[in-house]
Scaffold this motif. Structure first.
Motif, short mmCIF file in Angstrom:
data_model
loop_
_atom_site.label_atom_id
_atom_site.label_comp_id
_atom_site.label_asym_id
_atom_site.label_seq_id
_atom_site.Cartn_x
_atom_site.Cartn_y
_atom_site.Cartn_z
N ILE A 50 0.83 -1.21 0.00
CA ILE A 50 0.00 0.00 0.00
C ILE A 50 0.86 1.25 0.00
O ILE A 50 0.57 2.23 -0.69
N SER A 51 1.96 1.24 0.76
CA SER A 51 2.82 2.43 0.79
C SER A 51 3.49 2.67 -0.55
O SER A 51 3.82 3.80 -0.90
N VAL A 52 3.68 1.61 -1.32
CA VAL A 52 4.30 1.76 -2.65
C VAL A 52 3.29 2.29 -3.66
O VAL A 52 3.62 3.14 -4.48
N SER A 59 -2.10 10.68 -8.51
CA SER A 59 -1.47 10.94 -9.79
C SER A 59 -2.46 11.53 -10.78
O SER A 59 -3.65 11.23 -10.74
N SER A 60 -1.96 12.34 -11.67
CA SER A 60 -2.82 12.88 -12.73
C SER A 60 -2.58 12.15 -14.04
O SER A 60 -3.21 12.49 -15.05
N ARG A 61 -1.68 11.18 -14.05
CA ARG A 61 -1.38 10.42 -15.26
C ARG A 61 -2.42 9.31 -15.45
O ARG A 61 -2.62 8.49 -14.56
N PRO A 62 -3.07 9.26 -16.59
CA PRO A 62 -4.09 8.22 -16.82
C PRO A 62 -3.51 6.80 -16.72
O PRO A 62 -4.19 5.90 -16.22
N ALA A 63 -2.29 6.60 -17.16
CA ALA A 63 -1.69 5.27 -17.11
C ALA A 63 -1.53 4.80 -15.66
O ALA A 63 -1.78 3.63 -15.36
N ASP A 64 -1.14 5.69 -14.77
CA ASP A 64 -1.00 5.33 -13.36
C ASP A 64 -2.34 4.98 -12.73
O ASP A 64 -2.46 4.03 -11.96
N LEU A 65 -3.34 5.77 -13.06
CA LEU A 65 -4.66 5.50 -12.50
C LEU A 65 -5.24 4.19 -13.02
O LEU A 65 -5.85 3.43 -12.27
N LEU A 66 -5.04 3.91 -14.30
CA LEU A 66 -5.49 2.63 -14.86
C LEU A 66 -4.70 1.47 -14.26
O LEU A 66 -5.26 0.41 -13.96
N GLY A 67 -3.41 1.65 -14.09
CA GLY A 67 -2.58 0.63 -13.47
C GLY A 67 -3.02 0.36 -12.04
O GLY A 67 -3.02 -0.79 -11.58
N LEU A 68 -3.39 1.40 -11.33
CA LEU A 68 -3.90 1.26 -9.97
C LEU A 68 -5.20 0.45 -9.96
O LEU A 68 -5.38 -0.43 -9.12
N ALA A 69 -6.08 0.73 -10.91
CA ALA A 69 -7.34 -0.01 -11.00
C ALA A 69 -7.08 -1.49 -11.28
O ALA A 69 -7.71 -2.37 -10.67
N VAL A 70 -6.14 -1.79 -12.17
CA VAL A 70 -5.79 -3.18 -12.47
C VAL A 70 -5.21 -3.85 -11.23
O VAL A 70 -5.55 -5.00 -10.90
N THR A 71 -4.36 -3.15 -10.52
CA THR A 71 -3.74 -3.71 -9.31
C THR A 71 -4.80 -3.98 -8.24
O THR A 71 -4.77 -5.04 -7.60
N LEU A 72 -5.71 -3.07 -8.04
CA LEU A 72 -6.76 -3.28 -7.05
C LEU A 72 -7.66 -4.44 -7.43
O LEU A 72 -8.06 -5.24 -6.57
N ALA A 73 -7.98 -4.57 -8.72
CA ALA A 73 -8.79 -5.71 -9.17
C ALA A 73 -8.05 -7.03 -8.93
O ALA A 73 -8.65 -8.02 -8.49
N ALA A 74 -6.76 -7.05 -9.21
CA ALA A 74 -5.98 -8.26 -8.98
C ALA A 74 -5.89 -8.58 -7.49
O ALA A 74 -5.95 -9.75 -7.09
N ALA A 75 -5.78 -7.56 -6.65
CA ALA A 75 -5.67 -7.76 -5.21
C ALA A 75 -6.93 -8.37 -4.61
O ALA A 75 -6.87 -9.06 -3.60
N MET A 76 -8.06 -8.14 -5.25
CA MET A 76 -9.31 -8.71 -4.75
C MET A 76 -9.40 -10.22 -5.00
O MET A 76 -10.16 -10.90 -4.33
N ARG A 77 -8.64 -10.71 -5.96
CA ARG A 77 -8.75 -12.12 -6.35
C ARG A 77 -7.50 -12.95 -6.06
O ARG A 77 -7.60 -14.16 -5.93
N LEU A 78 -6.34 -12.32 -6.01
CA LEU A 78 -5.08 -13.06 -5.96
C LEU A 78 -4.29 -12.76 -4.70
O LEU A 78 -4.58 -11.81 -3.98
N SER A 79 -3.26 -13.56 -4.48
CA SER A 79 -2.37 -13.33 -3.34
C SER A 79 -1.41 -12.19 -3.67
O SER A 79 -1.44 -11.60 -4.75
N LEU A 80 -0.51 -11.90 -2.75
CA LEU A 80 0.35 -10.72 -2.85
C LEU A 80 1.30 -10.76 -4.05
O LEU A 80 1.37 -9.80 -4.82
N LEU A 81 2.02 -11.86 -4.24
CA LEU A 81 3.01 -11.90 -5.31
C LEU A 81 2.39 -11.74 -6.70
O LEU A 81 2.85 -10.90 -7.48
N PRO A 82 1.35 -12.49 -7.06
CA PRO A 82 0.74 -12.27 -8.38
C PRO A 82 0.17 -10.85 -8.53
O PRO A 82 0.24 -10.27 -9.62
N THR A 83 -0.35 -10.30 -7.45
CA THR A 83 -0.88 -8.94 -7.51
C THR A 83 0.22 -7.94 -7.83
O THR A 83 0.04 -7.06 -8.68
N VAL A 84 1.36 -8.08 -7.18
CA VAL A 84 2.48 -7.17 -7.44
C VAL A 84 2.97 -7.31 -8.87
O VAL A 84 3.19 -6.31 -9.57
#
Length: 99
Positions: A50-52, A59-84
């Motif tokens: 979370i701190s990372v 961020s105001s960069r669309p790529a970062d916000l989309l990457g964040l959304a993908v990461t959060l979606a992965a975190a809901m389904r997967l363990s830590l390593l695959p999410t990272v």
């Protein structure tokens, strides 16, 4: 060409990460942890993750916000390593293609 400063920083970061794990193991190896302390120790990697990724929330960069959304979606389904891994790869690809 290799930038030796970058290589040195990576090596020192790896060494410090390894050292913190070894010190933690050495300090706690003969102790019996309470269930509460075990829960805390199991949640530390998530707190570090979370701190990372927290700066991406502002961020105001669309790529970062989309990457964040993908990461959060992965975190809901997967363990830590695959999410990272998914978060890093997705954000890298999005930054390359979206900008």
């Amino acid at each position: 060409m290799l930038d030796w400063t970058t290589v040195l920083v990576i090596v020192l970061m790896a060494a410090s990460t390894y050292a913190t794990r070894v010190v933690g193991f050495v300090v706690l190896r003969d102790r019996t942890l309470s269930p509460r302390m075990q829960a805390i120790m199991q949640n530390v990697p998530g707190c570090v993750l979370i701190s990372v990724i927290a700066p991406a929330f502002v961020s105001s960069r669309p790529a970062d916000l989309l990457g964040l959304a993908v990461t959060l979606a992965a975190a809901m389904r997967l363990s830590l390593l695959p999410t990272v891994v998914i978060g890093v790869v997705a954000t890298g690809l999005l930054r390359h293609f979206v900008g």
